[in-house]
Motif scaffolding. Structure first.
Motif, short mmCIF file in Angstrom:
data_model
loop_
_atom_site.label_atom_id
_atom_site.label_comp_id
_atom_site.label_asym_id
_atom_site.label_seq_id
_atom_site.Cartn_x
_atom_site.Cartn_y
_atom_site.Cartn_z
N UNK A 172 10.20 -4.45 34.15
CA UNK A 172 9.60 -4.52 35.31
C UNK A 172 10.21 -3.70 36.57
N UNK A 173 9.20 -3.01 37.14
CA UNK A 173 9.76 -2.23 38.48
C UNK A 173 10.29 -3.14 39.51
N UNK A 174 11.18 -2.80 40.27
CA UNK A 174 11.87 -3.56 41.28
C UNK A 174 11.46 -3.17 42.75
N UNK A 175 10.96 -4.10 43.44
CA UNK A 175 10.34 -3.49 44.74
C UNK A 175 11.30 -2.37 45.50
N UNK A 176 12.59 -2.47 45.69
CA UNK A 176 13.38 -1.76 46.42
C UNK A 176 13.69 -0.43 45.67
N UNK A 177 13.89 -0.55 44.45
CA UNK A 177 14.13 0.76 43.49
C UNK A 177 14.64 0.30 42.47
N UNK A 178 14.43 1.17 41.33
CA UNK A 178 14.94 0.87 39.94
C UNK A 178 14.20 -0.19 39.00
N UNK A 179 14.83 -0.65 38.22
CA UNK A 179 13.81 -1.57 37.33
C UNK A 179 14.74 -2.71 36.84
N UNK A 180 14.17 -3.79 36.33
CA UNK A 180 14.76 -4.80 35.61
C UNK A 180 14.35 -4.62 34.00
N UNK A 181 15.36 -4.76 33.15
CA UNK A 181 15.04 -4.81 31.55
C UNK A 181 15.54 -6.35 31.33
N UNK A 182 14.53 -7.11 30.62
CA UNK A 182 14.57 -8.50 30.33
C UNK A 182 14.74 -8.43 28.76
N UNK A 183 15.03 -9.42 28.18
CA UNK A 183 14.84 -9.88 26.76
C UNK A 183 14.97 -11.50 26.60
N UNK A 184 14.31 -11.99 25.73
CA UNK A 184 14.10 -13.41 25.67
C UNK A 184 14.81 -13.66 24.27
#
Length: 146
Positions: free
Chosen positions: A117-129
């Motif tokens: 998911x995109x981060x509002x300030x810049x970049x992204x978050x990669x996640x895993x469950x």
């Protein structure tokens, strides 16, 4: 009816990811924070943490942040890694050479779900469950599942 702690998550690790990070030390910290989980589940979580953190170190110019959250009902661990790049993770190909680039394939194989998911300030978050037990059908209790 919803049980009070259903889908509730507790933050168990929140650490910076910097270029001088010692990944084996980070793995020990995460392992210590998740001692109540079964060995197989912890191993899967550590594998995902290693791959996602390594991607930040290998593929971005800035640092990032690692968060590990533990849910009890159903039993699952959410791994999130922020970074400063807008480039999306790729399956099976790496700019680092032909013997690299399978990290996201590994993450996908041990995770119930993963994405970005995109981060509002810049970049992204990669996640895993990562779930314990046999996943969707009947999640196992969170304590000492092997």
């Amino acid at each position: 009816m919803t049980i009070a702690d259903e889908h509730a998550r507790s933050l168990v690790v929140d650490l910076p990811v910097e270029n001088d990070l010692d990944v084996p030390v980070l793995r020990r910290q995460v392992d210590d924070a998740l001692q109540g989980l079964g060995e197989d589940h912890r191993y899967d979580v550590l594998l995902v943490v290693t791959e996602l953190v390594s991607n930040v170190l290998d593929h971005t110019s800035g640092g990032g942040r690692l968060r590990v959250l533990r849910g009890r009902n159903p039993c699952q661990v959410l791994v999130e890694v922020d970074d400063t790049s807008t480039a999306q993770p790729r399956h099976g190909r790496s700019r680092l050479g032909p013997d690299r680039g399978r990290g996201m394939v590994v993450v996908g194989s041990v995770s119930a779900n993963w994405g970005t998911r995109s981060r509002p300030e810049s970049g992204k978050t990669v996640f895993a469950v990562i779930r314990c037990g046999d996943g969707e059908k009947s999640p196992a209790p969170c304590d000492r599942v092997s």
